[in-house]
Scaffold this motif. Structure first.
Motif, short mmCIF file in Angstrom:
data_model
loop_
_atom_site.label_atom_id
_atom_site.label_comp_id
_atom_site.label_asym_id
_atom_site.label_seq_id
_atom_site.Cartn_x
_atom_site.Cartn_y
_atom_site.Cartn_z
N SER A 158 -8.23 4.76 -0.31
CA SER A 158 -8.67 4.95 1.08
C SER A 158 -10.20 5.04 1.16
O SER A 158 -10.81 4.57 2.11
CB SER A 158 -8.02 6.18 1.70
N CYS A 209 0.37 9.24 3.27
CA CYS A 209 0.94 9.90 2.07
C CYS A 209 1.91 11.00 2.48
O CYS A 209 2.67 11.51 1.66
CB CYS A 209 -0.18 10.55 1.24
N ALA A 229 0.85 -1.21 0.00
CA ALA A 229 0.00 0.00 0.00
C ALA A 229 0.87 1.25 0.00
O ALA A 229 0.58 2.22 -0.71
CB ALA A 229 -0.92 -0.02 1.20
N ARG A 289 -3.42 5.91 -3.50
CA ARG A 289 -3.62 5.62 -2.07
C ARG A 289 -4.85 6.35 -1.56
O ARG A 289 -5.66 5.82 -0.80
CB ARG A 289 -2.41 6.08 -1.25
N LEU A 349 -4.15 5.14 5.14
CA LEU A 349 -3.81 5.25 3.71
C LEU A 349 -3.66 6.71 3.29
O LEU A 349 -2.75 7.07 2.54
CB LEU A 349 -4.90 4.57 2.86
#
Ligand SMILES: CCCCCC/C=C\CCCCCCCC(=O)NCCO
Length: 548
Positions: free
Chosen positions: A384, A404, A372, A380, A400
């Motif tokens: 999510s 980032c 992931a 991502r 998620l």
């Protein structure tokens, strides 16, 4: 009866005496062991040998040790011949693998670091040695240190001493398996998201996560070293609270402040912890030393499993019986907290972890999350939303998204401001309730089967919170899972993926240890330890009564 040296009977008697002495030493409480060492009734070598054997036995069952400390025997002999004895004279101490010790790899579970030369000794190890303690084994950690599954491709998987099919927690999971299994009386670990408290809860020992860098962090391996918004803390783990108290007392000394001037030079505040009954009564009467303590069993993300709820309610009853006032409390929006925590620790989008994992064999427990993390940010973020729809779990989706990281300095500074705002809101709520401390579940659930941590990572809001706030938090083993706790799962919600997994993994968990967290504001280590000690004393008394 006359016994001839060399006869089978003589060997049998010698073995029996040896074993009974070994059993006796292992059954000594921290205070008793310390007293027998200080009085000369026991030597450092005697104690070390007994703990070495026991540690190897626990290691055989749990795979918790990474190395034996080679010079421990020599040190014990040297200490025995010294006239001046430090307060920790002869106490064997286990050390988490991430603590630097020259001559030993400090890998954080990454094969890549195995050959890296370690030249400087961790500050806490130096101080412990100066106080007479004997580092004797180093203990296992999860690959990356950012999970509570204690497994890596270098040293393998550490198992829970109560049930070898389950995890001992992490990242200080080698420590918890060893101490919980009886192979060490005192150990050292670290915690940026729960790594001292989750393992203590899951493997049945106690731990203290100090606040504000109260203990030196010099000489620790971490993979996101430049991250400063949520700071990793070092702290003790022990079989009993007295071990934590003595360790803190012996570390908060000029030696540590000199070795690491970044540590605030606040000595151990004896007056807060002092256990002398008369003095305590005097303080209680004249300072009206009764506290207001908040409690909760649902942090707003996930309701704690029945056994974890019961543990908090039992501690609540004990504290009330001691004259404290317990009031319901709910943390400020834990989803807001989780987003800030994850955005901080993965501010680089997880790149520092991906970079090192690229050169390593990725442990099975990390494969899914690493996949992931390797996806582009836009995917991502999109994923999510899908994950939230499927799992109905907020945490997975926040992981998620916030994983980032940040894209600019401005965003990083905004993050810092948002953390300050969250801290201010939390403190305001704490003050409105006139709290001195909080008790809450040691974690959302008890030890899960090995390999299943990614399915329940949402539980970490119970511990992450007090890292983001930089509050003091300690965990104490309070009880064990009962059949009634398991039966009570029929009243536990089953709406989200996390709730369903918690329910599923609790099957067969009867007998597992259950801890409770004790929380104080920053720099309240002594207060938290005092509460933990008072509860532990009461639990021991209750147990003795039950046994009579
Ligand atoms: C880098 C890969 C792992 C990502 C897993 C994400 C899931 C939850 C995030 C937080 C988990 C925190 C666990 C405890 C970590 C800790 O305290 N480590 C201390 C190291 O000294």
């Amino acid at each position: 009866m006359r016994i001839r040296t060399g006869s089978a009977a003589f060997c049998g008697v010698v073995a029996a005496v040896y074993i009974s002495n070994q059993v006796r030493i292992l059954s000594l409480s921290f205070k008793e062991l310390q007293a027998e060492l200080q009085s000369g009734k026991l030597s450092a070598v005697d104690v070390l040998n007994v703990y070495q054997i026991k540690a190897l036995e626990v290691d055989k069952r749990t795979n918790c040790i990474t190395e034996l400390v080679q010079d421990s025997e020599e040190r014990a002999k040297q200490l025995d011949s010294d006239r001046k004895k430090g307060p920790l004279y002869g106490i064997p101490v286990s050390i988490k693998e991430t603590y630097t010790m020259p001559g030993y790899p400090c890998t954080g579970g990454m094969m890549f670091y195995f050959d890296e030369k370690v030249t400087e000794e961790n500050v806490l190890v130096q101080v412990l040695k100066k106080q007479g303690a004997i580092p004797f084994v180093r203990t296992n950690v999860p690959q990356t240190l950012m999970t509570f599954e204690c497994s890596n491709s270098l040293y393998g998987t550490t198992k829970n001493p109560y049930d070898p099919t389950r995890i001992p927690g992490g990242s200080s999971g080698g420590e918890s398996a060893l101490i919980g299994g009886g192979g060490s009386i005192l150990g050292m670990g670290g915690d940026i998201g729960g790594s001292l408290r989750i393992p203590a809860h899951m493997a049945g020992c106690c731990s203290l996560k100090p606040s504000g860098g109260r203990l030196s962090r010099k000489g620790q391996n971490m993979f996101n070293k430049g991250e400063t918004l949520v700071q990793p803390q070092t702290g003790p783990m022990a079989a009993e609270v007295d071990g934590l108290v003595n360790c803190m007392r012996c570390l908060l000394v000029p030696e540590m402040f000199n070795l690491d001037p970044a540590v605030p030079p606040i000595p151990f505040r004896e007056e807060v912890i002092w256990n002398h009954l008369l003095l305590r009564m005097f303080l209680d009467i004249y300072r009206e030393n009764k506290l207001t303590i908040g409690f909760y069993i649902d942090d707003g993300n996930i309701k704690a499993a029945p056994a974890c709820q019961r543990a908090v309610l039992e501690v609540k009853a004990i504290l009330e019986s001691q004259g404290h006032t317990l009031v319901p409390f709910k943390p400020v929006d834990v989803y807001r907290m989780a987003a800030l925590f994850l955005k901080s620790v993965f501010a680089d989008g997880g790149k520092s972890y991906l970079n090192v994992l690229d050169k390593d064999i990725v442990d099975n427990s990390l494969r899914r999350i690493m996949f992931a993390f390797s996806l582009p940010n836009w995917f991502r973020k999109l994923f999510s939303y899908v994950a939230k729809m499927i799992t109905k779990d907020q945490f997975t989706s926040i992981l998620l998204q916030s994983g980032c990281g940040v894209e600019s300095v401005t965003e990083y500074w905004d993050l810092a401001i948002n953390i300050e705002n969250y801290r201010a809101d939390f403190l305001k709520k704490w003050r409105n309730h006139k709290l001195d401390a909080v008790i809450c579940p040691g974690f959302a659930f008890t030890a899960v089967p090995s390999g299943r941590v990614t399915d329940v990572s949402g539980g970490v809001t119970y511990t992450n919170l007090y890292n983001l706030l930089d509050y003091t938090a300690g965990t104490l083993k309070v009880t064990n899972v009962t059949q009634a706790d398991l039966d009570n799962f029929q009243h536990y919600p089953s709406n989200t993926w996390l709730e369903k997994n918690i329910k599923k993994f609790s099957e067969g968990s009867k007998g597992l240890p259950v801890g409770v967290q004790f929380v104080g504001l920053s720099y309240q280590e002594e207060l938290v330890l005092r509460l933990m000690k008072d509860v532990e004393t009461c639990l021991h008394k209750n147990k003795l009564k039950e046994e009579l």
